[in-house]
Design a protein around this motif. Structure first.
Motif, mmCIF file in Angstrom:
data_model
loop_
_atom_site.group_PDB
_atom_site.id
_atom_site.type_symbol
_atom_site.label_atom_id
_atom_site.label_comp_id
_atom_site.label_asym_id
_atom_site.label_seq_id
_atom_site.Cartn_x
_atom_site.Cartn_y
_atom_site.Cartn_z
ATOM 1 N N GLU A 1 14.375 17.906 -11.279
ATOM 2 C CA GLU A 1 13.413 19.001 -11.172
ATOM 3 C C GLU A 1 13.865 20.254 -11.909
ATOM 4 O OE1 GLU A 1 14.756 20.842 -6.902
ATOM 5 O OE2 GLU A 1 13.105 19.446 -6.974
ATOM 6 N N ALA A 2 15.109 20.297 -12.338
ATOM 7 C CA ALA A 2 15.614 21.452 -13.079
ATOM 8 C C ALA A 2 15.665 21.174 -14.576
ATOM 9 C CB ALA A 2 17.003 21.829 -12.567
ATOM 10 N N ALA A 3 15.079 20.070 -15.012
ATOM 11 C CA ALA A 3 15.144 19.691 -16.424
ATOM 12 C C ALA A 3 14.468 20.708 -17.328
ATOM 13 C CB ALA A 3 14.520 18.312 -16.629
ATOM 14 N N HIS A 4 13.486 21.425 -16.814
ATOM 15 C CA HIS A 4 12.774 22.416 -17.624
ATOM 16 C C HIS A 4 13.574 23.707 -17.816
ATOM 17 C CE1 HIS A 4 11.973 23.627 -13.503
ATOM 18 N NE2 HIS A 4 11.642 24.822 -13.954
ATOM 19 N N LEU A 5 14.664 23.852 -17.072
ATOM 20 C CA LEU A 5 15.472 25.067 -17.151
ATOM 21 C C LEU A 5 16.553 24.931 -18.219
ATOM 22 C CD1 LEU A 5 15.985 25.646 -13.338
ATOM 23 C CD2 LEU A 5 14.419 26.868 -14.846
ATOM 24 N N PRO A 6 16.999 26.047 -18.777
ATOM 25 C CA PRO A 6 18.124 25.985 -19.722
ATOM 26 C C PRO A 6 19.365 25.425 -19.029
ATOM 27 C CG PRO A 6 17.069 28.153 -19.771
ATOM 28 C CD PRO A 6 16.467 27.396 -18.633
ATOM 29 N N PRO A 7 20.173 24.646 -19.745
ATOM 30 C CA PRO A 7 21.339 24.001 -19.117
ATOM 31 C C PRO A 7 22.286 24.975 -18.417
ATOM 32 C CG PRO A 7 21.036 23.198 -21.354
ATOM 33 C CD PRO A 7 20.047 24.294 -21.148
ATOM 34 N N GLU A 8 22.413 26.193 -18.940
ATOM 35 C CA GLU A 8 23.382 27.122 -18.356
ATOM 36 C C GLU A 8 22.959 27.673 -16.992
ATOM 37 O OE1 GLU A 8 20.890 29.211 -21.496
ATOM 38 O OE2 GLU A 8 22.115 27.402 -21.444
ATOM 39 N N ILE A 9 21.694 27.507 -16.587
ATOM 40 C CA ILE A 9 21.306 28.001 -15.263
ATOM 41 C C ILE A 9 20.913 26.885 -14.299
ATOM 42 C CG2 ILE A 9 20.602 30.263 -16.128
ATOM 43 C CD1 ILE A 9 17.708 29.382 -15.797
ATOM 44 N N ARG A 10 21.009 25.643 -14.712
ATOM 45 C CA ARG A 10 20.623 24.528 -13.835
ATOM 46 C C ARG A 10 21.488 24.453 -12.583
ATOM 47 N NH1 ARG A 10 19.753 20.089 -18.534
ATOM 48 N NH2 ARG A 10 17.850 21.030 -19.357
ATOM 49 N N LEU A 11 22.789 24.615 -12.718
ATOM 50 C CA LEU A 11 23.672 24.537 -11.558
ATOM 51 C C LEU A 11 23.336 25.647 -10.569
ATOM 52 C CD1 LEU A 11 26.062 23.337 -10.050
ATOM 53 C CD2 LEU A 11 27.549 24.830 -11.385
ATOM 54 N N ALA A 12 23.125 26.856 -11.066
ATOM 55 C CA ALA A 12 22.778 27.971 -10.180
ATOM 56 C C ALA A 12 21.461 27.683 -9.455
ATOM 57 C CB ALA A 12 22.682 29.267 -10.973
ATOM 58 N N TYR A 13 20.477 27.140 -10.179
ATOM 59 C CA TYR A 13 19.187 26.795 -9.577
ATOM 60 C C TYR A 13 19.383 25.785 -8.450
ATOM 61 C CZ TYR A 13 14.600 24.693 -9.000
ATOM 62 O OH TYR A 13 13.434 24.193 -8.463
ATOM 63 N N ARG A 14 20.161 24.737 -8.705
ATOM 64 C CA ARG A 14 20.378 23.702 -7.686
ATOM 65 C C ARG A 14 21.089 24.272 -6.463
ATOM 66 N NH1 ARG A 14 21.758 20.404 -12.456
ATOM 67 N NH2 ARG A 14 19.922 19.133 -12.878
ATOM 68 N N MET A 15 22.054 25.154 -6.695
ATOM 69 C CA MET A 15 22.779 25.763 -5.579
ATOM 70 C C MET A 15 21.837 26.635 -4.741
ATOM 71 S SD MET A 15 26.365 26.682 -7.471
ATOM 72 C CE MET A 15 27.047 27.569 -6.101
ATOM 73 N N GLU B 1 31.816 -0.678 -12.256
ATOM 74 C CA GLU B 1 31.021 -1.878 -12.476
ATOM 75 C C GLU B 1 30.288 -2.248 -11.188
ATOM 76 O OE1 GLU B 1 33.582 -4.877 -14.039
ATOM 77 O OE2 GLU B 1 34.284 -3.576 -15.655
ATOM 78 N N ASN B 2 29.080 -2.781 -11.331
ATOM 79 C CA ASN B 2 28.248 -3.234 -10.211
ATOM 80 C C ASN B 2 27.965 -2.128 -9.187
ATOM 81 O OD1 ASN B 2 28.182 -5.852 -11.298
ATOM 82 N ND2 ASN B 2 30.155 -6.314 -10.346
ATOM 83 N N LEU B 3 27.711 -0.933 -9.669
ATOM 84 C CA LEU B 3 27.365 0.165 -8.776
ATOM 85 C C LEU B 3 25.896 0.067 -8.383
ATOM 86 C CD1 LEU B 3 29.142 3.185 -10.493
ATOM 87 C CD2 LEU B 3 29.835 2.012 -8.423
ATOM 88 N N GLU B 4 25.576 0.579 -7.199
ATOM 89 C CA GLU B 4 24.184 0.603 -6.743
ATOM 90 C C GLU B 4 23.365 1.445 -7.719
ATOM 91 O OE1 GLU B 4 21.586 2.330 -3.031
ATOM 92 O OE2 GLU B 4 23.702 1.931 -2.730
ATOM 93 N N GLY B 5 22.243 0.932 -8.143
ATOM 94 C CA GLY B 5 21.372 1.653 -9.064
ATOM 95 C C GLY B 5 21.730 1.468 -10.525
ATOM 96 N N MET B 6 22.738 0.655 -10.789
ATOM 97 C CA MET B 6 23.161 0.436 -12.173
ATOM 98 C C MET B 6 22.021 -0.191 -12.975
ATOM 99 S SD MET B 6 26.569 -1.508 -13.340
ATOM 100 C CE MET B 6 26.935 -1.872 -15.013
ATOM 101 N N GLY B 7 21.749 0.356 -14.138
ATOM 102 C CA GLY B 7 20.695 -0.148 -15.002
ATOM 103 C C GLY B 7 19.320 0.395 -14.680
ATOM 104 N N LYS B 8 19.220 1.196 -13.614
ATOM 105 C CA LYS B 8 17.935 1.791 -13.242
ATOM 106 C C LYS B 8 17.880 3.218 -13.789
ATOM 107 C CE LYS B 8 17.598 -0.848 -8.983
ATOM 108 N NZ LYS B 8 17.614 -0.784 -7.527
ATOM 109 N N PRO B 9 16.679 3.720 -14.032
ATOM 110 C CA PRO B 9 16.580 5.103 -14.525
ATOM 111 C C PRO B 9 17.024 6.107 -13.463
ATOM 112 C CG PRO B 9 14.398 4.195 -14.115
ATOM 113 C CD PRO B 9 15.384 3.085 -13.918
ATOM 114 N N LEU B 10 17.523 7.231 -13.919
ATOM 115 C CA LEU B 10 17.937 8.285 -13.002
ATOM 116 C C LEU B 10 16.695 8.924 -12.380
ATOM 117 C CD1 LEU B 10 20.689 10.013 -15.162
ATOM 118 C CD2 LEU B 10 21.032 8.596 -13.147
ATOM 119 N N PRO B 11 16.840 9.462 -11.168
ATOM 120 C CA PRO B 11 15.687 10.140 -10.564
ATOM 121 C C PRO B 11 15.305 11.368 -11.384
ATOM 122 C CG PRO B 11 17.640 10.335 -9.163
ATOM 123 C CD PRO B 11 18.001 9.450 -10.311
ATOM 124 N N HIS B 12 14.035 11.779 -11.267
ATOM 125 C CA HIS B 12 13.541 12.941 -12.003
ATOM 126 C C HIS B 12 14.360 14.181 -11.647
ATOM 127 C CE1 HIS B 12 10.899 15.853 -13.805
ATOM 128 N NE2 HIS B 12 10.779 16.457 -12.636
#
Length: 138
Positions: free
Chosen positions: A50-64, A37-48
């Motif tokens: 950049e891996a959203a266009h990738l399939p979910p199964e390779i997003r972690l590898a991309y970020r790493m 409760e009362n966390l910083e950024g609560m109620g605000k949209p998440l930042p964009h």
């Protein structure tokens, strides 16, 4: 706490890894204690993401890979290209100037690979720098 005492139902623990059981338990305890409760950024949209266009199964590898520097960031490449161009403008040492020109060439090739389009340097500027470099006859 072991898997038998876990608040996660037994039928779920059969396919969950121990780390998932521990994480779920810690999240449940934190919720009960009101730590979310009362966390910083609560109620605000998440930042964009950049891996959203990738399939979910390779997003972690991309970020790493990106975090480790194996995937180029176009903004960082652009800043580095501008920095090297500025450095070239003021360098007096011919061997260092030549080395920086090679670096500039590599940076532009990387930028072209990342963006998928050719990088056009100021032709007049590049010609002036090339003209200043003398090639030794060794």
């Amino acid at each position: 706490m072991n898997a038998i005492d876990s608040p996660v139902p037994a039928e779920q623990t059969s396919y969950m890894f121990l780390s998932e059981v521990i994480a779920e338990d810690r999240i449940r305890k934190a919720l009960e204690q009101g730590q979310f409760e009362n966390l910083e950024g609560m109620g605000k949209p998440l930042p964009h993401d950049e891996a959203a266009h990738l399939p979910p199964e390779i997003r972690l590898a991309y970020r790493m890979l990106k975090t480790s520097g194996y995937i180029d960031d176009p903004k960082a490449l652009e800043k580095e290209i501008v920095r090297v161009q500025d450095l070239l403008e003021h360098l007096e040492d011919e061997s260092e100037r030549y080395r920086q020109m090679q670096k500039l060439e590599v940076l532009t090739m990387r930028m072209e690979r990342v963006t998928g389009r050719p990088v056009r340097l100021d032709d007049d500027y590049y010609d002036r720098v090339v003209h200043r470099v003398r090639v030794s006859e060794k």
